[in-house]
Design a protein around this motif. Structure first.
Motif, PDB file in Angstrom:
ATOM      1  N   ASN A  11       0.810  -1.218   0.000  1.00 21.96           N
ATOM      2  CA  ASN A  11       0.000   0.000   0.000  1.00 21.96           C
ATOM      3  C   ASN A  11       0.845   1.271   0.000  1.00 21.96           C
ATOM      4  O   ASN A  11       0.297   2.368   0.017  1.00 21.96           O
ATOM      5  N   MET A  12       2.174   1.116   0.015  1.00 20.04           N
ATOM      6  CA  MET A  12       3.071   2.264  -0.021  1.00 20.04           C
ATOM      7  C   MET A  12       3.796   2.303  -1.360  1.00 20.04           C
ATOM      8  O   MET A  12       3.976   1.275  -2.013  1.00 20.04           O
ATOM      9  N   LYS A  13       4.232   3.479  -1.735  1.00 17.21           N
ATOM     10  CA  LYS A  13       5.050   3.614  -2.919  1.00 17.21           C
ATOM     11  C   LYS A  13       6.485   3.170  -2.626  1.00 17.21           C
ATOM     12  O   LYS A  13       6.851   2.953  -1.473  1.00 17.21           O
ATOM     13  N   ALA A  14       7.286   3.022  -3.681  1.00 18.95           N
ATOM     14  CA  ALA A  14       8.600   2.382  -3.549  1.00 18.95           C
ATOM     15  C   ALA A  14       9.497   3.100  -2.547  1.00 18.95           C
ATOM     16  O   ALA A  14      10.109   2.470  -1.682  1.00 18.95           O
ATOM     17  N   ALA A  15       9.582   4.416  -2.634  1.00 18.63           N
ATOM     18  CA  ALA A  15      10.458   5.160  -1.720  1.00 18.63           C
ATOM     19  C   ALA A  15      10.010   5.003  -0.275  1.00 18.63           C
ATOM     20  O   ALA A  15      10.840   4.840   0.642  1.00 18.63           O
ATOM     21  N   ARG A  16       8.702   5.022  -0.039  1.00 22.02           N
ATOM     22  CA  ARG A  16       8.187   4.857   1.313  1.00 22.02           C
ATOM     23  C   ARG A  16       8.382   3.423   1.799  1.00 22.02           C
ATOM     24  O   ARG A  16       8.595   3.195   3.004  1.00 22.02           O
ATOM     25  N   GLN A  17       8.324   2.442   0.910  1.00 25.53           N
ATOM     26  CA  GLN A  17       8.591   1.052   1.295  1.00 25.53           C
ATOM     27  C   GLN A  17      10.002   0.905   1.847  1.00 25.53           C
ATOM     28  O   GLN A  17      10.206   0.286   2.899  1.00 25.53           O
ATOM     29  N   VAL A  18      10.969   1.477   1.151  1.00 23.72           N
ATOM     30  CA  VAL A  18      12.361   1.390   1.606  1.00 23.72           C
ATOM     31  C   VAL A  18      12.523   2.081   2.958  1.00 23.72           C
ATOM     32  O   VAL A  18      13.184   1.563   3.872  1.00 23.72           O
ATOM     33  N   GLU A  19      11.903   3.239   3.101  1.00 27.42           N
ATOM     34  CA  GLU A  19      11.998   3.976   4.371  1.00 27.42           C
ATOM     35  C   GLU A  19      11.363   3.189   5.514  1.00 27.42           C
ATOM     36  O   GLU A  19      11.925   3.111   6.616  1.00 27.42           O
ATOM     37  N   ALA A  20      10.211   2.579   5.273  1.00 24.30           N
ATOM     38  CA  ALA A  20       9.532   1.808   6.316  1.00 24.30           C
ATOM     39  C   ALA A  20      10.339   0.572   6.705  1.00 24.30           C
ATOM     40  O   ALA A  20      10.470   0.246   7.895  1.00 24.30           O
ATOM     41  N   VAL A  21      10.902  -0.123   5.714  1.00 22.50           N
ATOM     42  CA  VAL A  21      11.699  -1.321   6.014  1.00 22.50           C
ATOM     43  C   VAL A  21      12.959  -0.943   6.791  1.00 22.50           C
ATOM     44  O   VAL A  21      13.362  -1.648   7.728  1.00 22.50           O
ATOM     45  N   GLU A  22      13.592   0.155   6.436  1.00 23.90           N
ATOM     46  CA  GLU A  22      14.784   0.597   7.177  1.00 23.90           C
ATOM     47  C   GLU A  22      14.447   0.897   8.633  1.00 23.90           C
ATOM     48  O   GLU A  22      15.222   0.556   9.540  1.00 23.90           O
ATOM     49  N   LEU A  23      13.301   1.505   8.886  1.00 22.37           N
ATOM     50  CA  LEU A  23      12.897   1.790  10.265  1.00 22.37           C
ATOM     51  C   LEU A  23      12.641   0.501  11.032  1.00 22.37           C
ATOM     52  O   LEU A  23      13.038   0.365  12.201  1.00 22.37           O
ATOM     53  N   MET A  24      11.986  -0.483  10.404  1.00 24.07           N
ATOM     54  CA  MET A  24      11.698  -1.743  11.088  1.00 24.07           C
ATOM     55  C   MET A  24      12.961  -2.549  11.342  1.00 24.07           C
ATOM     56  O   MET A  24      13.128  -3.145  12.414  1.00 24.07           O
ATOM     57  N   VAL A  25      13.875  -2.563  10.377  1.00 26.14           N
ATOM     58  CA  VAL A  25      15.118  -3.304  10.561  1.00 26.14           C
ATOM     59  C   VAL A  25      15.970  -2.654  11.644  1.00 26.14           C
ATOM     60  O   VAL A  25      16.602  -3.344  12.461  1.00 26.14           O
ATOM     61  N   ALA A  26      15.997  -1.329  11.680  1.00 22.52           N
ATOM     62  CA  ALA A  26      16.789  -0.627  12.695  1.00 22.52           C
ATOM     63  C   ALA A  26      16.275  -0.914  14.103  1.00 22.52           C
ATOM     64  O   ALA A  26      17.059  -1.033  15.053  1.00 22.52           O
ATOM     65  N   SER A  27      14.961  -1.022  14.258  1.00 23.78           N
ATOM     66  CA  SER A  27      14.384  -1.320  15.576  1.00 23.78           C
ATOM     67  C   SER A  27      14.214  -2.814  15.825  1.00 23.78           C
ATOM     68  O   SER A  27      13.769  -3.200  16.906  1.00 23.78           O
ATOM     69  N   ASN A  28      14.543  -3.651  14.823  1.00 23.84           N
ATOM     70  CA  ASN A  28      14.456  -5.114  14.946  1.00 23.84           C
ATOM     71  C   ASN A  28      13.044  -5.565  15.305  1.00 23.84           C
ATOM     72  O   ASN A  28      12.848  -6.487  16.096  1.00 23.84           O
TER      73      ASN A  28
END
Length: 362
Positions: free
Chosen positions: A204-221
């Motif tokens: 439901n997110m565009k490509a740039a927002r997908q990368v940003e969301a995944v980076e936030l989740m990976v950083a917080s584990n």
């Protein structure tokens, strides 16, 4: 391990300790003539051992046979057979008894399926820790690739569902796991475990927002459904793929829109020029008035006089004197009538006569 030689080898001839091929003409079966330098944890042969000769090394928890993990093991063995042999050790070579180091649930599954022998590997050491802690589990994306490859090779979705002990919709979600996910986000999720619902929300997110969301989740584990759902709700509409673009007003003709826009631009330019021409003089007057009011209110006699006669005007004069910037003045005007009252205050007290009033009081 003398009694082990009496067991049936599952793959005879895989390892030739003499280092020679059984068929001299077969060059493809040549094996090393020297011992391997790598320290192996198991023998190279796999043996079929009767279940009644296996002794458990730990107690299986009560109710384990009703768990989802155990049911998946039973379904997998029933559908495709045993994938990972059991790990055993023979404490006494003179007895046909083997201590089970790893694979207690698989033994229960074999007994439930009515089987009497199981494939085993002989361990070199009596390892007290479970071997499951030393296994690199498949990540969610690797599992997706494995399922896609199995389907490409002719395995049906129904058989995969039976092997995993899940319904067909769960297999479909795993097959379409990466549909609509950009390659950069896939690379970030490559080695992590998550549920298929995470990528369902990421679509439901565009490509740039997908990368940003995944980076936030990976950083917080915390690659969870709750986390990605919260990120989706915090995503602006222009970065979401599930929000349709605003519809244009088809009732207004393009030429009429241009005329309206041109008229509004001319009004804005006129207002801007008027403000630009009067800005310097008005700002100077405000600075002088603020300085004068500050000096005037510093006189205790003047402050006392205004306090007795016009206490409401005094509060607004103090507001003007204490203002640091124009932005602060705008924020402090919480009531719409403040400017009116301030204007009334300036009109009620003649700034020219105030020095005479102050001098008279002093």
């Amino acid at each position: 391990m003398n009694s082990a030689t009496n067991l049936a080898q599952m793959y005879p001839g895989v390892y030739n300790p003499d280092g020679h091929a059984e068929n001299e003409g077969d060059t493809a079966q040549k094996l090393p003539t020297k011992p391997l330098n790598t320290l192996l944890g198991f023998d190279l042969e796999t043996y079929q051992i009767p279940l009644d000769q296996l002794l458990p090394s730990k107690k299986v928890p009560d109710g384990i046979m009703s768990t989802r993990k155990y049911k998946q093991i039973v379904s997998s063995i029933h559908e495709i057979g045993l994938i990972e042999p059991l790990a055993v050790i023979q404490p006494d070579a003179s007895k046909s008894e083997y201590i089970l180091l790893d694979g207690h649930l698989r033994v229960l599954a074999f007994k439930e399926l009515g089987l009497h022998e199981v494939a085993c590997l002989f361990a070199k050491d009596d390892e007290t820790h479970t071997y499951n802690h030393r296994i690199n589990r498949l990540s969610t994306i690797q599992e997706h690739y494995m399922i896609r490859r199995a389907i490409d090779r002719g395995v049906s979705k129904e058989r995969l569902a039976r092997a995993f002990n899940v319904n067909l919709s769960s297999i479909n979600r795993r097959i379409n796991l990466l549909s609509g996910i950009c390659p950069e986000a896939i690379a970030l999720l490559q080695d992590h475990h998550f549920t298929p619902d995470v990528t369902r929300i990421l679509r439901n997110m565009k490509a740039a927002r997908q990368v940003e969301a995944v980076e936030l989740m990976v950083a917080s584990n915390t690659i969870t459904v709750a986390h990605v759902d919260a990120l989706l709700k915090a995503t602006p509409p222009e970065q979401r793929a599930d929000v349709p673009p605003p519809e244009r007003d088809s009732k207004t003709a393009p030429m009429a829109q241009l005329v309206k826009l041109e008229k509004e631009m001319s009004q804005v330019q006129a207002t801007y020029k008027d403000a630009e021409s009067n800005y310097g003089s008005e700002l100077l007057n405000l600075v002088v008035a603020k300085g004068y009011l500050t000096k005037l209110l510093a006189n205790a006699a003047v402050r006392s006089y205004i306090q007795r006669r016009e206490p409401e005007i005094l509060s607004h004069l103090e507001l003007v004197a204490n203002t640091v910037s124009m932005e602060e003045a705008v924020q402090q005007q919480s009531e719409p009538n403040d400017s009116v009252i301030a204007g009334y205050a300036l009109q009620s007290i003649n700034l020219v006569s105030l020095p005479n009033i102050g001098a008279t009081i002093v």
